[in-house]
Design an enzyme around this catalytic site. Structure first.
Site, PDB file in Angstrom:
ATOM      1  N   GLU A   1       0.846  -1.206   0.000  1.00 25.40           N
ATOM      2  CA  GLU A   1       0.000   0.000   0.000  1.00 25.40           C
ATOM      3  C   GLU A   1       0.872   1.243   0.000  1.00 25.40           C
ATOM      4  O   GLU A   1       1.890   1.292   0.704  1.00 25.40           O
ATOM      5  CB  GLU A   1      -0.880  -0.039   1.257  1.00 25.40           C
ATOM      6  CG  GLU A   1      -2.281   0.440   1.054  1.00 25.40           C
ATOM      7  CD  GLU A   1      -3.104  -0.440   0.119  1.00 25.40           C
ATOM      8  OE1 GLU A   1      -3.127  -0.167  -1.107  1.00 25.40           O
ATOM      9  OE2 GLU A   1      -3.728  -1.390   0.605  1.00 25.40           O
ATOM     10  N   HIS A   2       0.437   2.224  -0.778  1.00 27.16           N
ATOM     11  CA  HIS A   2       1.216   3.475  -0.931  1.00 27.16           C
ATOM     12  C   HIS A   2       2.630   3.174  -1.415  1.00 27.16           C
ATOM     13  O   HIS A   2       3.594   3.795  -0.981  1.00 27.16           O
ATOM     14  CB  HIS A   2       1.230   4.294   0.375  1.00 27.16           C
ATOM     15  CG  HIS A   2      -0.032   5.059   0.576  1.00 27.16           C
ATOM     16  ND1 HIS A   2      -0.221   6.334   0.098  1.00 27.16           N
ATOM     17  CD2 HIS A   2      -1.200   4.707   1.169  1.00 27.16           C
ATOM     18  CE1 HIS A   2      -1.445   6.743   0.395  1.00 27.16           C
ATOM     19  NE2 HIS A   2      -2.064   5.776   1.046  1.00 27.16           N
TER      20      HIS A   2
ATOM     21  N   ASP B   1      -4.739   0.389  -9.234  1.00 27.84           N
ATOM     22  CA  ASP B   1      -6.174   0.132  -9.326  1.00 27.84           C
ATOM     23  C   ASP B   1      -6.584  -0.181 -10.763  1.00 27.84           C
ATOM     24  O   ASP B   1      -7.300  -1.151 -11.027  1.00 27.84           O
ATOM     25  CB  ASP B   1      -6.971   1.347  -8.834  1.00 27.84           C
ATOM     26  CG  ASP B   1      -6.560   1.782  -7.437  1.00 27.84           C
ATOM     27  OD1 ASP B   1      -5.843   1.018  -6.767  1.00 27.84           O
ATOM     28  OD2 ASP B   1      -6.948   2.887  -7.027  1.00 27.84           O
TER      29      ASP B   1
ATOM     30  N   TYR C   1      -3.640  12.425   0.282  1.00 23.15           N
ATOM     31  CA  TYR C   1      -2.993  11.457  -0.614  1.00 23.15           C
ATOM     32  C   TYR C   1      -1.879  12.144  -1.404  1.00 23.15           C
ATOM     33  O   TYR C   1      -0.747  11.653  -1.494  1.00 23.15           O
ATOM     34  CB  TYR C   1      -4.045  10.853  -1.559  1.00 23.15           C
ATOM     35  CG  TYR C   1      -3.491   9.779  -2.465  1.00 23.15           C
ATOM     36  CD1 TYR C   1      -3.505   8.445  -2.087  1.00 23.15           C
ATOM     37  CD2 TYR C   1      -2.934  10.104  -3.702  1.00 23.15           C
ATOM     38  CE1 TYR C   1      -2.988   7.455  -2.919  1.00 23.15           C
ATOM     39  CE2 TYR C   1      -2.415   9.133  -4.538  1.00 23.15           C
ATOM     40  CZ  TYR C   1      -2.445   7.808  -4.141  1.00 23.15           C
ATOM     41  OH  TYR C   1      -1.922   6.838  -4.964  1.00 23.15           O
TER      42      TYR C   1
HETATM   43  C1  GLA Z   1      -5.346   4.528  -3.908  1.00 24.85           C
HETATM   44  C2  GLA Z   1      -4.669   4.826  -5.231  1.00 24.85           C
HETATM   45  C3  GLA Z   1      -3.676   3.735  -5.613  1.00 24.85           C
HETATM   46  C4  GLA Z   1      -2.728   3.426  -4.469  1.00 24.85           C
HETATM   47  C5  GLA Z   1      -3.490   3.232  -3.165  1.00 24.85           C
HETATM   48  C6  GLA Z   1      -2.570   3.085  -1.987  1.00 24.85           C
HETATM   49  O1  GLA Z   1      -6.151   3.388  -4.033  1.00 24.85           O
HETATM   50  O2  GLA Z   1      -5.633   4.964  -6.244  1.00 24.85           O
HETATM   51  O3  GLA Z   1      -2.968   4.112  -6.775  1.00 24.85           O
HETATM   52  O4  GLA Z   1      -1.755   4.421  -4.341  1.00 24.85           O
HETATM   53  O5  GLA Z   1      -4.373   4.313  -2.905  1.00 24.85           O
HETATM   54  O6  GLA Z   1      -1.829   1.930  -2.100  1.00 24.85           O
END
Ligand code: GLA
Length: 377
Positions: free
Chosen positions: A32-33, A168, A217
């Site tokens: 994640e991230h 995603d 974000y």
């Molecule tokens: C959101 C973003 C993804 C990713 C996640 C964190 O879902 O759309 O690209 O960065 O956060 O992992």
């Protein structure tokens, strides 16, 4: 979400026979991230879809109706501009394809979705991937799933204005049946990672919608980019765990924390892939718990109520591990659970967390499915 019903609704609304396209939401097991630092992620497309019925309209216009929002949009293909709502996920893909020099035809679209919105399961990527697939097909154009993912991310980055990574859209466009994807977000090469037979992934929605936090974000992304600049590397992906002590001596404050998260999380993704291949649920679960702690303490994208939900899940018998999933500040917690106990585990977590927030949270066990495709009613 029946394709035949949506096709009938389309005929009633637009008076033409549509083709149907669907694109799934996604889970992320771990990683994640890390995507926007060109790191590693382990997502899977899930059995919740955005379904689009579409037909050319012979006009150089895009006309779309969202059953989810009960709203419409209409715009000339030559004058597509963001309006700040769901319609941007329809206009953005069209504009992106046009900017790529493709001859996109005017189209009518009717959209339905059972991907929960604001839950961190990528309803927006699912919509954009489905629309991209529909517009390509109606225009007689072909593209592979990696190209579709790149266009979809470009739409979200440039048209919608959300500086997300590739995870995603990649998962929605390229997911595989019963498997996750071990994705290298630099090379965009993915390796299939079969899911354990005897375990399932349970999602429990914190019921905090994460939609208002684009600013947080973006800040995390900027923190990571600033840390990489200080360290003189293209992205934090270029650091291995062994480089961390030296790197942390050159960084301070938020930059140091973000760096520690990204480098350690990338390492955890590799370990998770190994644990999954070995069917070692305890090891995989422990890595998910560590990921949550790192997202909470170093990436600082959790909320107290989400920490509570993760703690409840982690303490529930039958759960191997649990963590916040997606961008953070809301959305779902993902838990690795024994399949045989999934129903009881879901009820136990929903009951305990429901008592905390005063409402029953949405919760569901998901199945990994193939990425976006045309469907035939
Ligand atoms: C959101 C973003 C993804 C990713 C996640 C964190 O879902 O759309 O690209 O960065 O956060 O992992």
């Amino acid at each position: 979400m029946n394709p035949a019903t949506l096709a009938a609704d389309f005929r009633a609304r637009f008076g033409a026979q549509p083709r149907l396209f669907r694109a799934p939401g996604r889970i992320n097991i771990i990683g994640e991230h890390t995507d926007y630092s060109e790191g590693f992620v382990l997502p899977a497309a899930i059995d919740r879809w955005c379904l689009v019925a579409a037909a050319p309209n012979g006009l150089a216009r895009l006309r779309a109706v969202s059953q989810t929002f009960g709203e419409e949009m209409e715009a000339d293909l030559s004058a597509l501009a963001p309006r700040g709502d769901w319609a941007d996920y329809v206009a953005g893909p069209a504009k992106t394809l046009l900017e790529a020099g493709l001859a996109v035809v005017g189209a009518d679209l009717l959209i339905a979705s059972d991907v929960p919105v604001g839950a961190g399961v990528s309803s927006s990527a699912a919509l954009q991937v489905a629309v991209t697939r529909a517009l390509l097909a109606l225009s007689g154009l072909e593209a592979d799933g990696v190209q579709v993912a790149c266009w979809t991310r470009a739409s979200e980055n440039r048209f919608v204005g959300m500086p997300c990574g590739i995870m995603d859209s990649y998962a929605s466009a390229n997911g595989i049946e019963n498997g996750a994807l071990m994705l290298d977000c630099r090379s965009l090469q993915a390796t299939p990672a079969p899911l354990p037979d005897d375990a399932s992934f349970l999602l429990v929605n914190s019921m905090v919608s994460h939609r208002l936090v684009g600013g947080e974000y973006r800040q995390r992304r900027e923190d990571c980019e600033a840390a990489a600049r200080t360290l003189g590397v293209p992205t934090l992906r270029d650091l291995a765990e062994a480089d961390l002590p030296a790197a942390l001596r050159k960084l301070s404050g938020d930059a140091a924390k973000r760096c520690r998260h990204v480098v350690s999380e990338n390492a955890r993704v590799g370990r998770a892939e190994t644990a999954m291949a070995a069917g070692d649920l305890a090891a995989l679960g422990a890595l998910m718990n560590q990921s949550h702690a790192s997202l909470r303490d170093d990436m600082e994208v959790s909320l107290p109520v989400i920490d509570q939900l993760a703690a409840i899940a982690q303490a529930t018998p039958g759960v191997h591990g649990a963590r916040l999933m997606g961008g953070g500040f809301g959305g779902c917690v993902i838990a690795l659970v024994d399949s045989a106990a999934a129903g009881d585990v879901q009820a136990a977590i929903a009951g305990a967390y429901g008592a905390v927030i005063g409402e029953t949270p949405e919760a569901f066990v998901c199945r990994a499915v193939a990425g976006a495709s045309e469907v035939f009613a």
